[in-house]
Enzyme design. Structure first.
Site, PDB file in Angstrom:
ATOM      1  N   TYR A 149      73.511  49.817 -20.040  1.00 31.51           N
ATOM      2  CA  TYR A 149      72.021  49.134 -20.093  1.00 31.51           C
ATOM      3  C   TYR A 149      71.279  49.138 -18.963  1.00 31.51           C
ATOM      4  CZ  TYR A 149      69.359  44.721 -20.427  1.00 31.51           C
ATOM      5  OH  TYR A 149      68.223  43.625 -20.373  1.00 31.51           O
ATOM      6  N   VAL A 191      74.852  33.078 -19.779  1.00 33.55           N
ATOM      7  CA  VAL A 191      75.550  31.913 -18.993  1.00 33.55           C
ATOM      8  C   VAL A 191      74.825  30.359 -19.305  1.00 33.55           C
ATOM      9  CG1 VAL A 191      73.945  32.037 -17.038  1.00 33.55           C
ATOM     10  CG2 VAL A 191      76.164  31.225 -16.517  1.00 33.55           C
ATOM     11  N   GLN A 213      77.925  33.255  -6.927  1.00 37.37           N
ATOM     12  CA  GLN A 213      76.783  34.390  -7.418  1.00 37.37           C
ATOM     13  C   GLN A 213      75.639  33.508  -7.739  1.00 37.37           C
ATOM     14  OE1 GLN A 213      79.511  33.910  -9.250  1.00 37.37           O
ATOM     15  NE2 GLN A 213      79.417  34.512 -11.276  1.00 37.37           N
TER      16      GLN A 213
HETATM   17  P1  NAD Z   1      68.005  39.796 -27.855  1.00 32.94           P
HETATM   18  O1  NAD Z   1      69.519  40.533 -28.226  1.00 32.94           O
HETATM   19  O2  NAD Z   1      67.978  38.510 -28.435  1.00 32.94           O
HETATM   20  O3  NAD Z   1      66.907  40.597 -28.520  1.00 32.94           O
HETATM   21  C1  NAD Z   1      66.973  41.905 -28.816  1.00 32.94           C
HETATM   22  C2  NAD Z   1      66.469  42.435 -30.178  1.00 32.94           C
HETATM   23  O4  NAD Z   1      66.260  43.687 -30.212  1.00 32.94           O
HETATM   24  C3  NAD Z   1      67.520  41.875 -31.147  1.00 32.94           C
HETATM   25  O5  NAD Z   1      66.679  41.093 -32.189  1.00 32.94           O
HETATM   26  C4  NAD Z   1      67.897  43.200 -31.559  1.00 32.94           C
HETATM   27  O6  NAD Z   1      68.486  42.995 -33.066  1.00 32.94           O
HETATM   28  C5  NAD Z   1      67.048  44.158 -31.675  1.00 32.94           C
HETATM   29  N1  NAD Z   1      67.633  45.612 -31.449  1.00 32.94           N
HETATM   30  C6  NAD Z   1      68.617  45.835 -30.665  1.00 32.94           C
HETATM   31  N2  NAD Z   1      68.449  47.315 -30.893  1.00 32.94           N
HETATM   32  C7  NAD Z   1      67.895  47.600 -31.769  1.00 32.94           C
HETATM   33  C8  NAD Z   1      67.285  49.131 -32.252  1.00 32.94           C
HETATM   34  N3  NAD Z   1      68.110  50.127 -31.795  1.00 32.94           N
HETATM   35  N4  NAD Z   1      66.302  49.159 -33.177  1.00 32.94           N
HETATM   36  C9  NAD Z   1      65.509  47.766 -33.341  1.00 32.94           C
HETATM   37  N5  NAD Z   1      66.002  46.608 -32.931  1.00 32.94           N
HETATM   38  C10 NAD Z   1      67.210  46.492 -32.157  1.00 32.94           C
HETATM   39  O7  NAD Z   1      67.586  39.736 -26.370  1.00 32.94           O
HETATM   40  P2  NAD Z   1      66.218  39.074 -25.622  1.00 32.94           P
HETATM   41  O8  NAD Z   1      66.963  38.340 -24.735  1.00 32.94           O
HETATM   42  O9  NAD Z   1      65.398  38.565 -26.446  1.00 32.94           O
HETATM   43  O10 NAD Z   1      65.972  40.600 -24.783  1.00 32.94           O
HETATM   44  C11 NAD Z   1      64.580  41.131 -25.348  1.00 32.94           C
HETATM   45  C12 NAD Z   1      64.292  42.457 -24.494  1.00 32.94           C
HETATM   46  O11 NAD Z   1      64.095  41.855 -23.133  1.00 32.94           O
HETATM   47  C13 NAD Z   1      65.449  43.285 -24.354  1.00 32.94           C
HETATM   48  O12 NAD Z   1      64.748  44.690 -24.181  1.00 32.94           O
HETATM   49  C14 NAD Z   1      66.060  43.021 -22.857  1.00 32.94           C
HETATM   50  O13 NAD Z   1      66.827  43.902 -22.323  1.00 32.94           O
HETATM   51  C15 NAD Z   1      64.945  42.406 -22.306  1.00 32.94           C
HETATM   52  N6  NAD Z   1      65.228  41.637 -21.120  1.00 32.94           N
HETATM   53  C16 NAD Z   1      65.698  40.213 -21.459  1.00 32.94           C
HETATM   54  C17 NAD Z   1      66.229  39.327 -20.475  1.00 32.94           C
HETATM   55  C18 NAD Z   1      66.499  37.792 -20.630  1.00 32.94           C
HETATM   56  O14 NAD Z   1      67.060  37.001 -19.630  1.00 32.94           O
HETATM   57  N7  NAD Z   1      66.305  37.288 -21.955  1.00 32.94           N
HETATM   58  C19 NAD Z   1      66.189  39.887 -19.108  1.00 32.94           C
HETATM   59  C20 NAD Z   1      66.023  41.140 -18.818  1.00 32.94           C
HETATM   60  C21 NAD Z   1      65.676  41.948 -19.970  1.00 32.94           C
HETATM   61  N1  UDP Z   2      78.648  33.662 -16.200  1.00 30.59           N
HETATM   62  C1  UDP Z   2      79.737  32.839 -16.055  1.00 30.59           C
HETATM   63  N2  UDP Z   2      80.395  32.195 -17.232  1.00 30.59           N
HETATM   64  C2  UDP Z   2      79.876  32.594 -18.137  1.00 30.59           C
HETATM   65  C3  UDP Z   2      78.886  33.357 -18.507  1.00 30.59           C
HETATM   66  C4  UDP Z   2      78.584  34.040 -17.642  1.00 30.59           C
HETATM   67  O1  UDP Z   2      80.072  32.378 -14.912  1.00 30.59           O
HETATM   68  O2  UDP Z   2      80.639  31.874 -19.342  1.00 30.59           O
HETATM   69  C5  UDP Z   2      78.094  34.195 -14.954  1.00 30.59           C
HETATM   70  C6  UDP Z   2      78.228  35.653 -14.850  1.00 30.59           C
HETATM   71  O3  UDP Z   2      79.205  36.215 -14.412  1.00 30.59           O
HETATM   72  C7  UDP Z   2      76.867  36.130 -13.977  1.00 30.59           C
HETATM   73  C8  UDP Z   2      75.883  34.976 -14.214  1.00 30.59           C
HETATM   74  O4  UDP Z   2      76.861  33.724 -15.104  1.00 30.59           O
HETATM   75  O5  UDP Z   2      77.400  36.071 -12.927  1.00 30.59           O
HETATM   76  C9  UDP Z   2      74.746  35.323 -15.294  1.00 30.59           C
HETATM   77  O6  UDP Z   2      75.491  35.905 -16.572  1.00 30.59           O
HETATM   78  P1  UDP Z   2      74.453  36.472 -17.800  1.00 30.59           P
HETATM   79  O7  UDP Z   2      75.533  37.196 -18.614  1.00 30.59           O
HETATM   80  O8  UDP Z   2      73.981  35.361 -18.406  1.00 30.59           O
HETATM   81  O9  UDP Z   2      73.571  37.285 -17.083  1.00 30.59           O
HETATM   82  P2  UDP Z   2      73.457  38.546 -16.152  1.00 30.59           P
HETATM   83  O10 UDP Z   2      75.004  38.766 -15.674  1.00 30.59           O
HETATM   84  O11 UDP Z   2      72.984  39.807 -17.098  1.00 30.59           O
HETATM   85  O12 UDP Z   2      72.336  38.173 -15.254  1.00 30.59           O
END
Ligand code: NAD
Ligand code: UDP
Ligand code: UDP
Length: 320
Positions: A149, A191, A213
């Site tokens: 990722y 989380v 964390q």
């Molecule tokens: P999500 O998993 O709900 O949405 C991602 C979507 O992309 C899903 O609908 C999935 O089916 C689709 N997808 C995955 N692979 C695909 C492919 N090969 N072709 C077409 N569609 C595909 O996640 P989200 O939280 O909505 O995240 C959306 C975007 O934002 C992602 O790129 C993610 O990396 C980025 N992002 C989200 C967060 C967050 O906190 N939610 C943080 C950082 C970055």
């Molecule tokens: N985490 C946790 N319990 C859970 C899920 C996640 O303590 O049931 C912790 C995880 O280890 C991380 C933080 O919460 O430190 C955020 O996790 P998340 O997967 O939401 O996002 P990311 O690590 O990608 O920021």
């Protein structure tokens, strides 16, 4: 010759958590929305309410394959975002970020569309600088379980900036910090959704590691506002630009807050910390404030209330 003069906007990953909220927002603004998703981690349920809207179109497509359509703007969100989802098929995760970016950039180049990339705070890895400004290059393990990722997203940024330098593409790169809200997938292991669902079901609340964390949690509506402002910014505003809520909490504090709000008898239990789990994360949003006039408005408590309401309905409808 086009008959309609609505702006045509494509959202890849549009059936996901963030993508579906973005589709809602764009439709409210009068755009013609093309949602592209392969339903890897998103669901049709997230956009079910939009089916039948004449300005909304949904296609099942995997962005690792070429796509030929005509639009004015592209938001590239396709990529599973939760560790459980992106680690299930890590090779596909890297392909989605890298091949997906190449295809969407190739498409944008051909049709001269503006293109937005959903990048991530994970480009900073486990950071030694706090809070993280855009100028920090990060500390990322290139071959660990999060690398598919993190490195995929870093390479996607490289591609965006090379298409910008080499082909003069109009790019908009946003680094998103942990965002939460309704339509998060209840089982994707993130989380906020985990803790809420566990509390609603009366299950143990699973804290990984010692819970000291930190993360900084942004409510989805605030983030989507930032996306739209970024897309509308002047051509020279390319990013990368951080978007997130600087309010920083330990994971233990989050667990206690959720438990207090939901009530019930859940206990906090401690589980092993997954490898490469970042110790701290907080966005420096100085650029988003000064360039876009953007900053989050929704406090954690208020955003959690809305998210808890959503999951409460899901639990009582027994769809989880
Ligand atoms: P999500 O998993 O709900 O949405 C991602 C979507 O992309 C899903 O609908 C999935 O089916 C689709 N997808 C995955 N692979 C695909 C492919 N090969 N072709 C077409 N569609 C595909 O996640 P989200 O939280 O909505 O995240 C959306 C975007 O934002 C992602 O790129 C993610 O990396 C980025 N992002 C989200 C967060 C967050 O906190 N939610 C943080 C950082 C970055
Ligand atoms: N985490 C946790 N319990 C859970 C899920 C996640 O303590 O049931 C912790 C995880 O280890 C991380 C933080 O919460 O430190 C955020 O996790 P998340 O997967 O939401 O996002 P990311 O690590 O990608 O920021
Ligand atoms: N591409 C696409 N749709 C288009 C144009 C291009 O999916 O409308 C894909 C195609 O797979 C191509 C990639 O984008 O390989 C990169 O395009 P670019 O023009 O940058 O390079 P090419 O590989 O065509 O030389």
């Amino acid at each position: 010759m086009r008959i309609s003069n609505r702006k045509r906007v494509m959202v890849t990953g549009g059936a996901g958590f963030l993508g579906s909220h973005l589709c809602d927002r764009l439709l409210r603004e009068g755009c013609d929305v093309l949602c592209v998703d392969n339903f890897y981690s998103g669901t049709k349920d997230n956009v079910h309410h939009l089916i039948g809207n004449p300005n909304f179109e949904l296609i099942r497509h995997d962005v690792t394959f070429p796509l030929y359509v005509e639009v004015d703007e592209i938001y590239n969100l396709a990529c599973p975002a939760s560790p459980i989802h992106y680690q299930r098929d890590p090779v596909q995760t890297t392909k989605t970020s890298v091949h997906g970016a190449i295809n969407m950039l190739g498409l944008a180049k051909r049709i001269k569309a503006k293109i937005f990339q959903a990048s991530t705070s994970e480009v900073y890895g486990d950071p030694e600088i706090h809070p993280q400004p855009e100028s920090y290059w990060g500390r990322v393990n290139p071959n660990g379980i999060r690398s598919c990722y993190d490195e995929g997203k870093r390479c996607a940024e490289t591609l965006f900036f090379d298409y910008w330098r080499q082909h003069d593409l109009e790019i908009k790169v946003v680094r998103i910090f942990n965002t939460y809200g309704p339509r998060m997938h209840p089982n994707d292991g993130r989380v906020v959704s985990n803790f809420i669902v566990q509390a609603l079901r009366g299950d143990d609340i699973t804290i990984y590691g010692d819970g000291m964390q930190t993360r900084s949690f942004c409510y989805v509506d605030d983030l989507i506002e930032g996306f739209v402002r970024m897309m509308g910014a002047a051509k020279e505003v390319t990013g990368p630009i951080n978007m997130g809520n600087p309010g920083e909490f330990t994971i233990k504090e989050l667990a206690e807050t959720v438990l207090n709000m939901v009530g019930g008898k859940s206990k906090l239990v401690f589980k092993p910390l997954p490898s490469d789990d970042p110790r701290q994360r907080q966005p420096d949003i100085g650029q988003a404030k000064s360039i876009l006039g953007w900053e989050p408005q929704v406090k954690l408590q208020e955003g959690l209330e809305k998210t808890i309401d959503y999951f409460r309905k899901q639990v009582s409808a027994s769809v989880m």
